[in-house]
Design an enzyme around this catalytic site. Structure first.
Site, short mmCIF file in Angstrom:
data_model
loop_
_atom_site.label_atom_id
_atom_site.label_comp_id
_atom_site.label_asym_id
_atom_site.label_seq_id
_atom_site.Cartn_x
_atom_site.Cartn_y
_atom_site.Cartn_z
N ASP A 183 13.66 -7.70 5.81
CA ASP A 183 14.39 -6.25 5.46
C ASP A 183 15.36 -6.42 5.38
O ASP A 183 16.38 -7.08 6.12
CB ASP A 183 13.72 -5.32 6.44
N LEU A 220 4.34 -2.41 0.12
CA LEU A 220 4.97 -1.01 -0.30
C LEU A 220 4.44 0.11 -0.20
O LEU A 220 4.79 1.11 -0.45
CB LEU A 220 5.03 -1.18 -2.08
N LYS A 221 3.15 0.02 0.55
CA LYS A 221 2.56 1.01 1.19
C LYS A 221 2.08 2.22 0.04
O LYS A 221 2.50 3.38 0.03
CB LYS A 221 3.18 1.74 2.45
N PHE A 222 1.21 1.71 -0.98
CA PHE A 222 1.06 2.46 -2.12
C PHE A 222 0.37 3.66 -1.45
O PHE A 222 -0.49 3.69 -0.78
CB PHE A 222 0.21 1.65 -3.27
N HIS A 223 0.59 4.97 -2.22
CA HIS A 223 -0.05 6.21 -1.87
C HIS A 223 0.16 7.14 -2.99
O HIS A 223 1.33 7.79 -3.36
CB HIS A 223 0.84 6.74 -0.59
N THR A 275 -3.17 5.63 -10.35
CA THR A 275 -1.66 4.91 -10.22
C THR A 275 -2.03 3.83 -9.15
O THR A 275 -1.25 2.85 -9.17
CB THR A 275 -0.99 6.23 -9.79
#
EC number: 4.1.1.23
Length: 241
Positions: A15, A64-67, A72
């Site tokens: 990071d 990326l913690k897709f939510h 999508t």
């Protein structure tokens, strides 16, 4: 149990770095296998970092913690897997339908280019939350621990390969889920390390013996004056008799 290769159980989070800084840093940790590509690094590098890491023989954990809506999330996971991500995070609270289609899409994405299926990981409750903040700010009237357990169950039932949780919840979750369901935890600190913005933390050995499958390491490595030595210290710490 003595681990044959403890490095396989450790993931380094890069990071706050750009591509050149990240690549320069991993050269300082020769035993490193897994690299976490989070929001900051991905925002500065895009898919270039995938290519560079894989060229160096590293495994990519795309965090990326897709939510989002199911369609999508499915599209994002398909493309992430197609580009070589082997671990991919999605928010479990996106719901069962989104988790199911994202998982299937990731498998198809990897298969389309001859890669093995990646492991999708359901994010439960971020380690920056305290129990008080969780209830007060989100107006949730059951405990943080119950929420973690519920979201982990959603991920498991949807066929995901594991979940992300704090080390404080690992022991309880390991009592519920089989070893094949990976419990990956950030929030890893030594006693001589600061908490920074993490609220629910644990030492490496304690997290691992509680049932964690892999540990995400950040500032205890990246802020060290000798990253290779710090990484080796964690490897030694998780070796259990």
């Amino acid at each position: 149990m003595t681990l044959v290769n403890p490095s396989e159980k450790l993931i380094l989070a890069l990071d706050g770095m750009d591509v050149l800084e990240a690549l320069s840093f991993i050269d300082k940790v020769p035993d490193l296998i897994w690299v976490k590509v989070g929001l900051e690094l991905f925002a500065t590098s895009g898919l270039e970092i995938f290519t560079e890491l894989r060229a160096r023989g590293k495994k990519v954990f795309l965090d990326l913690k897709f939510h989002d809506i199911p369609n999508t999330m499915a599209g994002a996971c398909y493309r992430a897997a197609r580009n070589g991500a082997e671990l991919i995070t999605v928010h479990a609270c996106a719901g069962s339908k989104a988790l199911l289609v994202a998982n299937e899409a990731a498998k198809k994405g990897a298969a389309s280019v001859g890669l093995p299926s990646p492991t999708l990981l359901g994010v439960t409750v971020l380690t920056s939350w305290t129990s008080y903040e969780f209830g007060d700010e989100l107006d949730i009237h059951h405990s943080l621990e119950k929420r973690v357990e519920h979201l982990a169950q959603l991920a498991f039932k949807a066929g995901l390969g594991g979940c992300i949780c704090s080390p404080c919840e690992v022991k309880r979750l390991r009592e519920i889920f089989p070893e094949s369901f990976e419990l990956i935890t950030p929030g890893i600190r030594f006693l001589d390390s600061g908490l920074d913005d993490q609220a629910r933390v644990m030492q490496p050995r304690d997290a691992f013996t509680s049932g964690a499958s892999r540990l995400v390491l950040g500032r205890i490595i990246t802020r060290s004056t000798n990253p290779a030595e710090a990484f080796t210290r964690v490897c030694r710490d998780i070796q259990t008799d």
